[in-house]
Design a protein around this motif. Structure first.
Motif, PDB file in Angstrom:
ATOM      1  N   MET A  48      73.237 -76.738 -69.058  1.00  0.00           N
ATOM      2  CA  MET A  48      72.902 -76.576 -67.641  1.00  0.00           C
ATOM      3  C   MET A  48      74.023 -75.853 -66.892  1.00  0.00           C
ATOM      4  O   MET A  48      73.783 -74.849 -66.210  1.00  0.00           O
ATOM      5  N   VAL A  49      75.240 -76.336 -67.034  1.00  0.00           N
ATOM      6  CA  VAL A  49      76.376 -75.779 -66.291  1.00  0.00           C
ATOM      7  C   VAL A  49      76.726 -74.386 -66.779  1.00  0.00           C
ATOM      8  O   VAL A  49      76.883 -73.454 -65.994  1.00  0.00           O
ATOM      9  N   ARG A  50      76.802 -74.221 -68.087  1.00  0.00           N
ATOM     10  CA  ARG A  50      77.315 -72.963 -68.632  1.00  0.00           C
ATOM     11  C   ARG A  50      76.286 -71.843 -68.644  1.00  0.00           C
ATOM     12  O   ARG A  50      76.649 -70.674 -68.763  1.00  0.00           O
ATOM     13  N   CYS A  51      75.003 -72.193 -68.504  1.00  0.00           N
ATOM     14  CA  CYS A  51      73.955 -71.170 -68.428  1.00  0.00           C
ATOM     15  C   CYS A  51      73.334 -71.090 -67.038  1.00  0.00           C
ATOM     16  O   CYS A  51      72.425 -70.285 -66.812  1.00  0.00           O
ATOM     17  N   GLY A  52      73.788 -71.945 -66.127  1.00  0.00           N
ATOM     18  CA  GLY A  52      73.260 -71.906 -64.772  1.00  0.00           C
ATOM     19  C   GLY A  52      71.799 -72.312 -64.694  1.00  0.00           C
ATOM     20  O   GLY A  52      71.011 -71.711 -63.974  1.00  0.00           O
ATOM     21  N   MET A  53      71.431 -73.330 -65.443  1.00  0.00           N
ATOM     22  CA  MET A  53      70.039 -73.790 -65.487  1.00  0.00           C
ATOM     23  C   MET A  53      69.922 -75.190 -64.910  1.00  0.00           C
ATOM     24  O   MET A  53      70.898 -75.927 -64.858  1.00  0.00           O
ATOM     25  N   GLU A  54      68.707 -75.524 -64.514  1.00  0.00           N
ATOM     26  CA  GLU A  54      68.419 -76.889 -64.108  1.00  0.00           C
ATOM     27  C   GLU A  54      67.944 -77.660 -65.337  1.00  0.00           C
ATOM     28  O   GLU A  54      67.505 -77.071 -66.327  1.00  0.00           O
ATOM     29  N   ARG A  55      68.016 -78.984 -65.255  1.00  0.00           N
ATOM     30  CA  ARG A  55      67.646 -79.827 -66.394  1.00  0.00           C
ATOM     31  C   ARG A  55      66.235 -79.508 -66.896  1.00  0.00           C
ATOM     32  O   ARG A  55      65.997 -79.381 -68.098  1.00  0.00           O
ATOM     33  N   GLU A  56      65.303 -79.357 -65.979  1.00  0.00           N
ATOM     34  CA  GLU A  56      63.914 -79.089 -66.381  1.00  0.00           C
ATOM     35  C   GLU A  56      63.805 -77.783 -67.170  1.00  0.00           C
ATOM     36  O   GLU A  56      63.075 -77.698 -68.154  1.00  0.00           O
ATOM     37  N   GLU A  57      64.550 -76.763 -66.751  1.00  0.00           N
ATOM     38  CA  GLU A  57      64.509 -75.489 -67.461  1.00  0.00           C
ATOM     39  C   GLU A  57      65.059 -75.634 -68.883  1.00  0.00           C
ATOM     40  O   GLU A  57      64.468 -75.134 -69.844  1.00  0.00           O
TER      41      GLU A  57
END
Length: 172
Positions: A134-143
């Motif tokens: 999530m942090v390192r790819c800039g994603m939200e948990r759902e994604e």
């Protein structure tokens, strides 16, 4: 056409203070806040890997968002406010605008299935947690969850079967 390594703008990277650069007034590219934050993470973790492209007068042709991020105190501190710059001398404003469009459009976009395969590999083979992805790819948990699930979807539906069931075959 510029031939030879020495003729390429990349051969003349210079470190310029960010205050000596300025935005152009026509850039059609917009980056959403989550992606802008991801760009900051990228520079913080990987360092400066791409220069900003600017005219000799400091007007930005490409790299406006990298320049914007460079004002973040954490990024500013990395290089005391200096950013890597390559200078272009487009002969006319129209050529400069075309250069901006080419730089923006040449980056393409990410396909869902290749991204799903990457997320699955990061989790399964590289051992990253959902939170790290999530942090390192800039994603939200759902994604992350959806991409991870999608990465195994095709194998899951066909385990032990030679082909998809007739329910997957259109009749018309």
């Amino acid at each position: 056409m510029k031939r030879g390594r020495d003729a390429q703008p990349l051969s003349r990277i210079e470190w310029v203070h960010r205050d000596d650069l300025h935005a152009n007034g026509y850039n059609p590219n917009h980056v959403a806040k989550p992606e802008l934050e991801l760009l900051k993470v990228s520079i913080l973790e990987d360092g400066w890997t791409q220069p900003i492209v600017a005219r000799p007068d400091g007007e930005i042709v490409d790299g406006f968002h990298r320049w914007t991020c460079s004002g973040d105190p954490r990024l500013y501190a990395l290089t005391d406010g200096y950013v890597p710059v390559v200078r272009l001398e487009p002969p006319a404003t129209g050529d400069q605008m075309l250069s901006t469009i080419r730089h923006n459009r040449a980056r393409g976009e990410h396909g869902v299935l290749p991204m799903a395969a990457i997320v699955r590999r990061l989790r399964d083979e590289e051992g990253l947690t959902v939170e790290e992805v999530m942090v390192r790819c800039g994603m939200e948990r759902e994604e992350v969850t959806r991409l991870y699930d999608r990465g195994g979807m095709t194998e899951r539906g066909t385990v032990g079967k030679a082909e998809f069931s007739k329910g997957w075959t259109p009749t018309r």
